[in-house]
Design a protein around this motif. Structure first.
Motif, PDB file in Angstrom:
ATOM      1  N   THR A  26      -3.689   0.960  -7.793  1.00 15.37           N
ATOM      2  CA  THR A  26      -5.142   1.058  -7.803  1.00 15.37           C
ATOM      3  C   THR A  26      -5.637   1.801  -6.566  1.00 15.37           C
ATOM      4  N   ARG A  77       0.825  -1.198   0.000  1.00 13.73           N
ATOM      5  CA  ARG A  77       0.000   0.000   0.000  1.00 13.73           C
ATOM      6  C   ARG A  77       0.864   1.255   0.000  1.00 13.73           C
ATOM      7  N   TRP A 112      -3.531   3.620  -1.958  1.00 17.64           N
ATOM      8  CA  TRP A 112      -3.500   2.899  -3.223  1.00 17.64           C
ATOM      9  C   TRP A 112      -2.893   1.526  -2.985  1.00 17.64           C
ATOM     10  N   SER A 113      -3.427   0.534  -3.665  1.00 13.89           N
ATOM     11  CA  SER A 113      -2.836  -0.796  -3.697  1.00 13.89           C
ATOM     12  C   SER A 113      -1.764  -0.787  -4.785  1.00 13.89           C
ATOM     13  N   GLU A 142       0.760  -2.114 -11.337  1.00 12.05           N
ATOM     14  CA  GLU A 142      -0.602  -1.626 -11.122  1.00 12.05           C
ATOM     15  C   GLU A 142      -0.668  -0.858  -9.817  1.00 12.05           C
ATOM     16  N   ARG A 165      -2.126  11.738  -7.316  1.00  9.82           N
ATOM     17  CA  ARG A 165      -2.982  11.797  -8.502  1.00  9.82           C
ATOM     18  C   ARG A 165      -2.329  12.589  -9.640  1.00  9.82           C
TER      19      ARG A 165
END
Length: 97
Positions: free
Chosen positions: A46, A11, A54-55, A44, A24
């Motif tokens: 996410t 994370r 975020w993962s 990735e 972002r």
């Protein structure tokens, strides 16, 4: 099942909306640059519920590719902008130091 390579999971956590805005603002370019790196098999990032975390899932073909990514990332705009953010990562596939 052993997939080989180096896998990072975890994370990325922000303490405030301001930190989340930094993520972002820089994330799309960071993802694009990473996916273009030699040896990157998967990358990735996410968003999780709440907007402050975020993962992260990364897979690189080998330790050399992963370490090259780490060097590039730390000297990038993303690396500088997000240096103070909390990262809770687990990395599998690195040789012991």
């Amino acid at each position: 099942m052993d997939i080989g390579g180096v896998r990072l999971t975890g994370r990325l956590i922000c303490r405030s909306e301001e930190e989340a805005d930094v993520v972002r603002r820089h994330l799309a370019e960071h993802v694009a640059l990473t996916l273009a790196e030699p040896g990157c098999l998967r990358f990735e990032v996410t968003p999780l519920g709440g907007g402050l975390a975020w993962s992260v899932e990364e897979l690189f073909v080998d330790e050399a590719a992963f370490r090259a990514h780490q060097r590039r990332m730390s000297d990038s705009e993303w690396g500088r902008a997000t240096a103070g953010l909390e990262r809770r990562y687990r990395i599998v596939g690195l040789s012991p130091d």
